[in-house]
Design a protein around this motif. Sequence first.
Motif, PDB file in Angstrom:
ATOM      1  N   ALA A 102      33.563  48.571  38.438  1.00  0.00           N
ATOM      2  CA  ALA A 102      32.698  49.219  37.451  1.00  0.00           C
ATOM      3  C   ALA A 102      33.504  50.107  36.526  1.00  0.00           C
ATOM      4  O   ALA A 102      34.557  50.637  36.897  1.00  0.00           O
ATOM      5  N   ASP A 103      32.999  50.254  35.349  1.00  0.00           N
ATOM      6  CA  ASP A 103      33.572  51.196  34.382  1.00  0.00           C
ATOM      7  C   ASP A 103      32.572  51.351  33.248  1.00  0.00           C
ATOM      8  O   ASP A 103      31.695  50.502  33.048  1.00  0.00           O
ATOM      9  N   VAL A 104      32.731  52.406  32.511  1.00  0.00           N
ATOM     10  CA  VAL A 104      31.847  52.650  31.383  1.00  0.00           C
ATOM     11  C   VAL A 104      32.045  51.539  30.359  1.00  0.00           C
ATOM     12  O   VAL A 104      33.181  51.225  29.987  1.00  0.00           O
ATOM     13  N   TRP A 105      30.944  50.961  29.912  1.00  0.00           N
ATOM     14  CA  TRP A 105      31.038  49.851  28.951  1.00  0.00           C
ATOM     15  C   TRP A 105      31.826  50.259  27.719  1.00  0.00           C
ATOM     16  O   TRP A 105      32.596  49.469  27.183  1.00  0.00           O
ATOM     17  N   GLY A 106      31.667  51.469  27.289  1.00  0.00           N
ATOM     18  CA  GLY A 106      32.365  51.932  26.101  1.00  0.00           C
ATOM     19  C   GLY A 106      33.870  51.992  26.263  1.00  0.00           C
ATOM     20  O   GLY A 106      34.599  52.140  25.273  1.00  0.00           O
ATOM     21  N   GLU A 107      34.360  51.922  27.525  1.00  0.00           N
ATOM     22  CA  GLU A 107      35.793  51.922  27.774  1.00  0.00           C
ATOM     23  C   GLU A 107      36.384  50.523  27.696  1.00  0.00           C
ATOM     24  O   GLU A 107      37.601  50.358  27.797  1.00  0.00           O
ATOM     25  N   MET A 108      35.522  49.510  27.576  1.00  0.00           N
ATOM     26  CA  MET A 108      36.004  48.134  27.545  1.00  0.00           C
ATOM     27  C   MET A 108      36.407  47.750  26.125  1.00  0.00           C
ATOM     28  O   MET A 108      35.677  48.008  25.179  1.00  0.00           O
ATOM     29  N   TYR A 109      37.547  47.125  25.990  1.00  0.00           N
ATOM     30  CA  TYR A 109      38.040  46.766  24.676  1.00  0.00           C
ATOM     31  C   TYR A 109      38.055  45.261  24.484  1.00  0.00           C
ATOM     32  O   TYR A 109      38.416  44.518  25.382  1.00  0.00           O
ATOM     33  N   GLY A 110      37.660  44.836  23.300  1.00  0.00           N
ATOM     34  CA  GLY A 110      37.701  43.414  22.989  1.00  0.00           C
ATOM     35  C   GLY A 110      36.461  42.695  23.464  1.00  0.00           C
ATOM     36  O   GLY A 110      35.541  43.278  24.044  1.00  0.00           O
ATOM     37  N   ASN A 111      36.443  41.417  23.214  1.00  0.00           N
ATOM     38  CA  ASN A 111      35.291  40.590  23.546  1.00  0.00           C
ATOM     39  C   ASN A 111      35.533  39.674  24.745  1.00  0.00           C
ATOM     40  O   ASN A 111      34.622  38.973  25.157  1.00  0.00           O
ATOM     41  N   ASP A 112      36.739  39.682  25.260  1.00  0.00           N
ATOM     42  CA  ASP A 112      37.064  38.786  26.369  1.00  0.00           C
ATOM     43  C   ASP A 112      36.693  39.471  27.670  1.00  0.00           C
ATOM     44  O   ASP A 112      37.517  40.143  28.297  1.00  0.00           O
ATOM     45  N   TRP A 113      35.458  39.275  28.104  1.00  0.00           N
ATOM     46  CA  TRP A 113      34.953  40.011  29.257  1.00  0.00           C
ATOM     47  C   TRP A 113      35.790  39.738  30.499  1.00  0.00           C
ATOM     48  O   TRP A 113      35.885  40.596  31.372  1.00  0.00           O
ATOM     49  N   TRP A 114      36.411  38.616  30.616  1.00  0.00           N
ATOM     50  CA  TRP A 114      37.184  38.296  31.815  1.00  0.00           C
ATOM     51  C   TRP A 114      38.500  39.077  31.864  1.00  0.00           C
ATOM     52  O   TRP A 114      39.204  39.059  32.860  1.00  0.00           O
ATOM     53  N   LEU A 115      38.801  39.759  30.763  1.00  0.00           N
ATOM     54  CA  LEU A 115      40.014  40.573  30.719  1.00  0.00           C
ATOM     55  C   LEU A 115      39.718  42.061  30.816  1.00  0.00           C
ATOM     56  O   LEU A 115      40.651  42.874  30.769  1.00  0.00           O
ATOM     57  N   PHE A 116      38.459  42.421  30.969  1.00  0.00           N
ATOM     58  CA  PHE A 116      38.099  43.833  31.047  1.00  0.00           C
ATOM     59  C   PHE A 116      38.823  44.489  32.209  1.00  0.00           C
ATOM     60  O   PHE A 116      38.958  43.922  33.289  1.00  0.00           O
ATOM     61  N   ASP A 117      39.264  45.716  31.969  1.00  0.00           N
ATOM     62  CA  ASP A 117      40.011  46.480  32.952  1.00  0.00           C
ATOM     63  C   ASP A 117      39.109  47.582  33.497  1.00  0.00           C
ATOM     64  O   ASP A 117      38.661  48.440  32.744  1.00  0.00           O
ATOM     65  N   TYR A 118      38.824  47.532  34.777  1.00  0.00           N
ATOM     66  CA  TYR A 118      37.889  48.463  35.391  1.00  0.00           C
ATOM     67  C   TYR A 118      38.637  49.568  36.150  1.00  0.00           C
ATOM     68  O   TYR A 118      39.656  49.305  36.797  1.00  0.00           O
ATOM     69  N   ASP A 119      38.074  50.760  36.090  1.00  0.00           N
ATOM     70  CA  ASP A 119      38.698  51.882  36.795  1.00  0.00           C
ATOM     71  C   ASP A 119      38.247  52.004  38.239  1.00  0.00           C
ATOM     72  O   ASP A 119      38.963  52.529  39.078  1.00  0.00           O
ATOM     73  N   TYR A 120      37.033  51.554  38.526  1.00  0.00           N
ATOM     74  CA  TYR A 120      36.455  51.795  39.851  1.00  0.00           C
ATOM     75  C   TYR A 120      36.229  50.472  40.576  1.00  0.00           C
ATOM     76  O   TYR A 120      35.574  49.578  40.044  1.00  0.00           O
ATOM     77  N   TRP A 121      36.765  50.399  41.771  1.00  0.00           N
ATOM     78  CA  TRP A 121      36.703  49.166  42.546  1.00  0.00           C
ATOM     79  C   TRP A 121      36.118  49.426  43.924  1.00  0.00           C
ATOM     80  O   TRP A 121      36.430  50.433  44.574  1.00  0.00           O
ATOM     81  N   GLY A 122      35.336  48.471  44.363  1.00  0.00           N
ATOM     82  CA  GLY A 122      34.843  48.527  45.720  1.00  0.00           C
ATOM     83  C   GLY A 122      35.776  47.779  46.660  1.00  0.00           C
ATOM     84  O   GLY A 122      36.730  47.132  46.226  1.00  0.00           O
ATOM     85  N   GLN A 123      35.467  47.883  47.941  1.00  0.00           N
ATOM     86  CA  GLN A 123      36.237  47.132  48.925  1.00  0.00           C
ATOM     87  C   GLN A 123      35.839  45.665  48.839  1.00  0.00           C
ATOM     88  O   GLN A 123      34.767  45.331  48.385  1.00  0.00           O
ATOM     89  N   GLY A 124      36.689  44.792  49.209  1.00  0.00           N
ATOM     90  CA  GLY A 124      36.381  43.374  49.158  1.00  0.00           C
ATOM     91  C   GLY A 124      35.478  42.964  50.302  1.00  0.00           C
ATOM     92  O   GLY A 124      35.415  43.615  51.352  1.00  0.00           O
ATOM     93  N   THR A 125      34.765  41.878  50.086  1.00  0.00           N
ATOM     94  CA  THR A 125      33.944  41.312  51.148  1.00  0.00           C
ATOM     95  C   THR A 125      34.224  39.811  51.220  1.00  0.00           C
ATOM     96  O   THR A 125      34.275  39.130  50.192  1.00  0.00           O
ATOM     97  N   GLN A 126      34.434  39.337  52.424  1.00  0.00           N
ATOM     98  CA  GLN A 126      34.830  37.939  52.609  1.00  0.00           C
ATOM     99  C   GLN A 126      33.612  37.022  52.516  1.00  0.00           C
ATOM    100  O   GLN A 126      32.583  37.256  53.160  1.00  0.00           O
ATOM    101  N   VAL A 127      33.780  35.972  51.720  1.00  0.00           N
ATOM    102  CA  VAL A 127      32.787  34.904  51.668  1.00  0.00           C
ATOM    103  C   VAL A 127      33.494  33.623  52.080  1.00  0.00           C
ATOM    104  O   VAL A 127      34.512  33.248  51.486  1.00  0.00           O
ATOM    105  N   THR A 128      32.978  32.982  53.100  1.00  0.00           N
ATOM    106  CA  THR A 128      33.572  31.746  53.591  1.00  0.00           C
ATOM    107  C   THR A 128      32.523  30.646  53.581  1.00  0.00           C
ATOM    108  O   THR A 128      31.439  30.816  54.150  1.00  0.00           O
ATOM    109  N   VAL A 129      32.864  29.551  52.910  1.00  0.00           N
ATOM    110  CA  VAL A 129      31.941  28.422  52.818  1.00  0.00           C
ATOM    111  C   VAL A 129      32.552  27.258  53.591  1.00  0.00           C
ATOM    112  O   VAL A 129      33.623  26.770  53.241  1.00  0.00           O
ATOM    113  N   SER A 130      31.878  26.855  54.628  1.00  0.00           N
ATOM    114  CA  SER A 130      32.398  25.765  55.458  1.00  0.00           C
ATOM    115  C   SER A 130      31.891  24.425  54.941  1.00  0.00           C
ATOM    116  O   SER A 130      30.781  24.317  54.421  1.00  0.00           O
ATOM    117  N   SER A 131      32.729  23.416  55.106  1.00  0.00           N
ATOM    118  CA  SER A 131      32.375  22.074  54.620  1.00  0.00           C
ATOM    119  C   SER A 131      31.661  21.275  55.698  1.00  0.00           C
ATOM    120  O   SER A 131      31.591  21.676  56.850  1.00  0.00           O
TER     121      SER A 131
END
Length: 131
Positions: A102-131
């Motif tokens: 998460a980060d304040v939207w106003g801190e995001m630069y440019g239009n390439d949302w996949w390149l947005f740099d966030y200041d606040y991160w949560g812990q990861g959570t594992q997702v496992t999909v079995s075949s």
Amino acid sequence: EVQVVVSGGGLVQTGGSLKLKCTLKFPTVGYDFYEYAIGWFRQAPGKEREAISCSSTGEGVTHFADSVKGRFTVSTDNAENTVYLEMNNLKPEDTAVYYCAADVWGEMYGNDWWLFDYDYWGQGTQVTVSS
């Protein structure tokens, strides 16, 4: 500092569904959930981190990566400062550690949302999909 709390990962079979939860916890009053951009990322073993979604309640926007478009959706509970990532029709290639940021939207630069740099991160959570 803003805390990002993530939950909801697990093991599911191909074609199944999971719902991840991301809650922002603000240190004091005066913070506005509507001002924040929420990004979802995932990282599979041996692969680079992938941005899969970006959304903002205040801006009224939601973006998805092509790899998940049509299968993943985002919903919010604004009263609880929470964003949900609903993952449907899961595939083995969706197996990864998922992160919310998460980060304040106003801190995001440019239009390439996949390149947005966030200041606040949560812990990861594992997702496992079995075949």
